[in-house]
Design a protein around this motif. Structure first.
Motif, PDB file in Angstrom:
ATOM      1  N   ILE A  63      19.658   8.085  31.570  1.00 26.23           N
ATOM      2  CA  ILE A  63      20.122   6.777  31.087  1.00 26.23           C
ATOM      3  C   ILE A  63      19.062   5.695  31.321  1.00 26.23           C
ATOM      4  CG2 ILE A  63      21.263   5.961  33.209  1.00 26.23           C
ATOM      5  CD1 ILE A  63      23.694   5.322  31.238  1.00 26.23           C
ATOM      6  N   ASP A  64      18.111   5.997  32.213  1.00 26.17           N
ATOM      7  CA  ASP A  64      17.113   5.004  32.604  1.00 26.17           C
ATOM      8  C   ASP A  64      15.831   5.190  31.766  1.00 26.17           C
ATOM      9  OD1 ASP A  64      15.210   3.459  33.822  1.00 26.17           O
ATOM     10  OD2 ASP A  64      15.533   4.262  35.850  1.00 26.17           O
ATOM     11  N   ARG A  76       3.029  14.629  39.560  1.00 24.08           N
ATOM     12  CA  ARG A  76       4.054  13.620  39.772  1.00 24.08           C
ATOM     13  C   ARG A  76       3.559  12.553  40.736  1.00 24.08           C
ATOM     14  NH1 ARG A  76       9.948  15.381  41.740  1.00 24.08           N
ATOM     15  NH2 ARG A  76       9.124  14.835  43.774  1.00 24.08           N
ATOM     16  N   ALA A  88      19.454   8.777  27.199  1.00 26.90           N
ATOM     17  CA  ALA A  88      20.822   9.097  26.763  1.00 26.90           C
ATOM     18  C   ALA A  88      21.759   9.088  27.955  1.00 26.90           C
ATOM     19  CB  ALA A  88      20.857  10.465  26.099  1.00 26.90           C
ATOM     20  N   LEU A 108      30.535  10.820  37.153  1.00 30.16           N
ATOM     21  CA  LEU A 108      29.494  11.470  36.338  1.00 30.16           C
ATOM     22  C   LEU A 108      29.688  12.989  36.314  1.00 30.16           C
ATOM     23  CD1 LEU A 108      26.354   9.391  37.391  1.00 30.16           C
ATOM     24  CD2 LEU A 108      27.530   9.332  35.186  1.00 30.16           C
ATOM     25  N   GLY A 116      11.765  14.290  35.493  1.00 24.89           N
ATOM     26  CA  GLY A 116      11.541  15.481  34.670  1.00 24.89           C
ATOM     27  C   GLY A 116      11.224  16.757  35.426  1.00 24.89           C
ATOM     28  N   THR A 117      11.373  16.739  36.752  1.00 25.01           N
ATOM     29  CA  THR A 117      10.884  17.860  37.571  1.00 25.01           C
ATOM     30  C   THR A 117      11.462  19.224  37.166  1.00 25.01           C
ATOM     31  OG1 THR A 117      10.949  16.218  39.332  1.00 25.01           O
ATOM     32  CG2 THR A 117      10.337  18.447  39.951  1.00 25.01           C
ATOM     33  N   THR A 170      10.975   8.881  40.155  1.00 27.81           N
ATOM     34  CA  THR A 170      12.132   7.985  40.128  1.00 27.81           C
ATOM     35  C   THR A 170      12.705   7.916  41.534  1.00 27.81           C
ATOM     36  OG1 THR A 170      13.371   9.896  39.438  1.00 27.81           O
ATOM     37  CG2 THR A 170      12.757   8.334  37.709  1.00 27.81           C
ATOM     38  N   PHE A 207      20.379  14.786  33.529  1.00 29.42           N
ATOM     39  CA  PHE A 207      20.028  13.748  34.520  1.00 29.42           C
ATOM     40  C   PHE A 207      18.573  14.004  34.940  1.00 29.42           C
ATOM     41  CE2 PHE A 207      24.619  14.632  35.311  1.00 29.42           C
ATOM     42  CZ  PHE A 207      25.160  13.370  35.092  1.00 29.42           C
ATOM     43  N   CYS A 208      17.651  13.907  34.016  1.00 37.11           N
ATOM     44  CA  CYS A 208      16.311  14.481  34.260  1.00 37.11           C
ATOM     45  C   CYS A 208      15.439  13.665  35.201  1.00 37.11           C
ATOM     46  CB  CYS A 208      15.590  14.717  32.946  1.00 37.11           C
ATOM     47  SG  CYS A 208      15.138  13.181  32.105  1.00 37.11           S
ATOM     48  N   ASN A 251      20.391  17.962  38.497  1.00 41.67           N
ATOM     49  CA  ASN A 251      20.477  17.388  39.830  1.00 41.67           C
ATOM     50  C   ASN A 251      21.088  15.995  39.630  1.00 41.67           C
ATOM     51  OD1 ASN A 251      17.609  15.914  41.471  1.00 41.67           O
ATOM     52  ND2 ASN A 251      19.536  16.414  42.407  1.00 41.67           N
ATOM     53  N   PRO A 252      22.452  15.944  39.520  1.00 34.70           N
ATOM     54  CA  PRO A 252      23.101  14.655  39.227  1.00 34.70           C
ATOM     55  C   PRO A 252      22.947  13.677  40.390  1.00 34.70           C
ATOM     56  CG  PRO A 252      24.729  16.435  39.399  1.00 34.70           C
ATOM     57  CD  PRO A 252      23.408  17.035  39.721  1.00 34.70           C
TER      58      PRO A 252
HETATM   59  C1  LIG Z   1      19.100  12.552  41.370  1.00 30.84           C
HETATM   60  S1  LIG Z   1      18.327  11.815  40.013  1.00 30.84           S
HETATM   61  C2  LIG Z   1      17.540  13.137  39.199  1.00 30.84           C
HETATM   62  C3  LIG Z   1      16.169  13.331  39.731  1.00 30.84           C
HETATM   63  C4  LIG Z   1      15.355  14.335  38.969  1.00 30.84           C
HETATM   64  N1  LIG Z   1      15.809  15.687  39.183  1.00 30.84           N
HETATM   65  C5  LIG Z   1      13.885  14.206  39.364  1.00 30.84           C
HETATM   66  O1  LIG Z   1      13.307  15.169  39.829  1.00 30.84           O
HETATM   67  O2  LIG Z   1      13.332  13.123  39.256  1.00 30.84           O
HETATM   68  C6  LIG Z   1      19.663  11.453  38.943  1.00 30.84           C
HETATM   69  C7  LIG Z   1      19.292  10.763  37.649  1.00 30.84           C
HETATM   70  O3  LIG Z   1      20.484  10.543  36.912  1.00 30.84           O
HETATM   71  C8  LIG Z   1      20.289   9.399  36.124  1.00 30.84           C
HETATM   72  N2  LIG Z   1      21.610   8.890  35.652  1.00 30.84           N
HETATM   73  C9  LIG Z   1      22.505   8.125  36.335  1.00 30.84           C
HETATM   74  N3  LIG Z   1      23.580   7.874  35.558  1.00 30.84           N
HETATM   75  C10 LIG Z   1      23.391   8.527  34.385  1.00 30.84           C
HETATM   76  C11 LIG Z   1      24.159   8.668  33.190  1.00 30.84           C
HETATM   77  N4  LIG Z   1      25.338   8.084  33.053  1.00 30.84           N
HETATM   78  N5  LIG Z   1      23.644   9.426  32.181  1.00 30.84           N
HETATM   79  C12 LIG Z   1      22.434  10.015  32.311  1.00 30.84           C
HETATM   80  N6  LIG Z   1      21.649   9.894  33.409  1.00 30.84           N
HETATM   81  C13 LIG Z   1      22.128   9.159  34.429  1.00 30.84           C
HETATM   82  C14 LIG Z   1      19.521   8.440  37.030  1.00 30.84           C
HETATM   83  O4  LIG Z   1      18.835   7.487  36.249  1.00 30.84           O
HETATM   84  C15 LIG Z   1      18.610   9.404  37.805  1.00 30.84           C
HETATM   85  O5  LIG Z   1      17.336   9.454  37.207  1.00 30.84           O
END
Ligand SMILES: C[S@@+](CC[C@H](N)C(=O)[O-])C[C@H]1O[C@@H](n2cnc3c(N)ncnc32)[C@H](O)[C@@H]1O
Length: 369
Positions: free
Chosen positions: A259-260, A165, A285, A317, A201-202, A169, A197-198, A301-302
């Motif tokens: 979503i990103d 990694r 998605a 969310l 991708g961790t 993000t 909420f990947c 991990n939202p």
């Molecule tokens: C706390 S981060 C997750 C980090 C992840 N566990 C990592 O190790 O990188 C939350 C993620 O939720 C995504 N996100 C925010 N709103 C979302 C939505 N409505 N649907 C899907 N993903 C969303 C963000 O883009 C962000 O990448």
């Protein structure tokens, strides 16, 4: 030679984290709050660095002694055979901590510890000059309730730095913490794991590496590889063994969504770097469209209110996630968040909760079976 070794780990996860140590052949594995203690030779040090998933570093415990005064601290450190551990040109920074102890000033203790090592090295190496221009040896001390412990760090960079990694993000979870949640969720070689909420991708990558028995440290180096008392052959053998244990044909499948689009691109890239690209797929998605498979385990991990967006967005969310899972129930959900209101927003009380820290942020893992 056999060493006393210590691996700090997340509070409350000591027992599950200790399995990795038994698996690699460590002896006398015992757990106390936030640490795993064990014994082993150089091959165990190499295997522990390479193959354990949930701990931050592997330390050699050089000495444990009472230290209520600076003299006691100096004498205890000075009695260690430093000249046998480090060459005379070694660079040896000292870091430490003190808690509930008479010697409470960390900078003062740090300079006493350093001075005690310098004096011992000068005598042991018959020199008046220590240039500190050679190999790095990282030293640590900890004083708890007037009891000092002195350690030599064998890992260097924290073990969460797996090497896959390079970029992350905005709010990535630490790899060691993700691996701890993977353990709590009992991910198996044939699990289907999903994360809505990947991010980078961790969670999915750590789950895949565990399922495929890929040692997390295979792509990185460790400080002790250059320590004079460790044979390079030990590390080569540990790497060869770890490589031979990889199971590429497991039924495991990982699916991540975010979503990103940049996060999804990154997650796909990280999965390839981690050697799990063929078992993990990531898609752009919205959680509002999340349709997990009923057989799957969901690890996620939202977004936290503190760091991403605001609390209201996080609450919304969590509510959406709860609704999606009511329509599409899964076999188990493990959600880590710092949001104390999570269960209300999600709409269901967890079967079990576990307190953990994501970096400095106090979190809970909410577990639903
Ligand atoms: C706390 S981060 C997750 C980090 C992840 N566990 C990592 O190790 O990188 C939350 C993620 O939720 C995504 N996100 C925010 N709103 C979302 C939505 N409505 N649907 C899907 N993903 C969303 C963000 O883009 C962000 O990448």
């Amino acid at each position: 030679m056999t060493y006393d070794l210590v691996a700090p780990c997340y509070f409350g996860t000591e027992s599950s984290a200790s399995f990795d140590f038994k698996r690699i052949g460590a002896e006398n594995v015992t757990v106390t709050d936030g640490r795993i203690s064990f014994r082993g030779d150089e091959s165990v040090i190499a295997a522990a660095n390479l193959a354990t998933r949930c701990t931050e570093r592997i330390l050699i415990l050089l000495k444990r002694f009472p230290a209520r005064t600076f003299d006691e601290l100096f004498d205890g450190v000075n009695a260690i055979h430093w000249e046998e551990l480090m060459p005379k040109d070694a660079e040896f920074p000292v870091k430490g901590s003190s808690l509930s102890s008479t010697l409470s000033s960390v900078p003062a203790c740090q300079s006493i510890v350093k001075k005690a090592i310098v004096e011992r090295m000068k005598v042991g190496h018959h020199t008046n000059f220590l240039p500190e221009s050679g190999q790095l040896y990282k030293l640590r001390f900890s004083i708890r309730k007037d009891m000092a412990e002195v350690f030599l760090d064998t890992s260097g960079d924290g073990l969460h730095k797996r090497g896959y990694r390079a970029n992350a993000t905005e709010a990535p979870i630490k790899e060691t913490l993700a691996a701890t949640i993977v353990d709590l969720a009992r991910v198996r070689t044939d699990s289907l794991v999903q994360d809505p909420f990947c991010g980078s991708g961790t969670m999915i990558i750590e789950a895949a590496q565990k399922a495929m028995r890929i040692a997390p440290g295979l792509q990185r180096r460790f400080l002790a590889e250059h320590y004079s008392f460790m044979e390079p052959g030990q590390w080569r053998q540990a790497r060869e063994k770890a490589l031979s244990e990889i199971q590429r044909d497991v039924a495991f499948e990982g699916r991540g969504f975010d979503i990103d689009p940049r996060a999804v691109e990154l997650a796909n890239r990280n999965a390839k770097l981690a050697g799990v690209g063929n078992k993990c797929k990531f898609f752009v998605a919205d959680v509002a469209d999340f349709m997990p498979d009923s057989r799957s385990i969901m690890l996620t991990n939202p977004p936290y209110g503190e760091r991403l967006g605001d609390l209201e967005m996080a609450a919304k969310l969590e509510k959406t996630l709860g609704e999606r899972l009511r329509i599409n129930p899964v076999s188990g959900s493990y959600i880590i968040t710092s949001d104390a209101e999570f269960e209300q927003n999600f709409g269901k009380k967890a079967a079990k909760r576990r307190k953990l820290y994501n970096g400095m942020i106090p979190c809970q893992v909410y577990m639903y079976y």
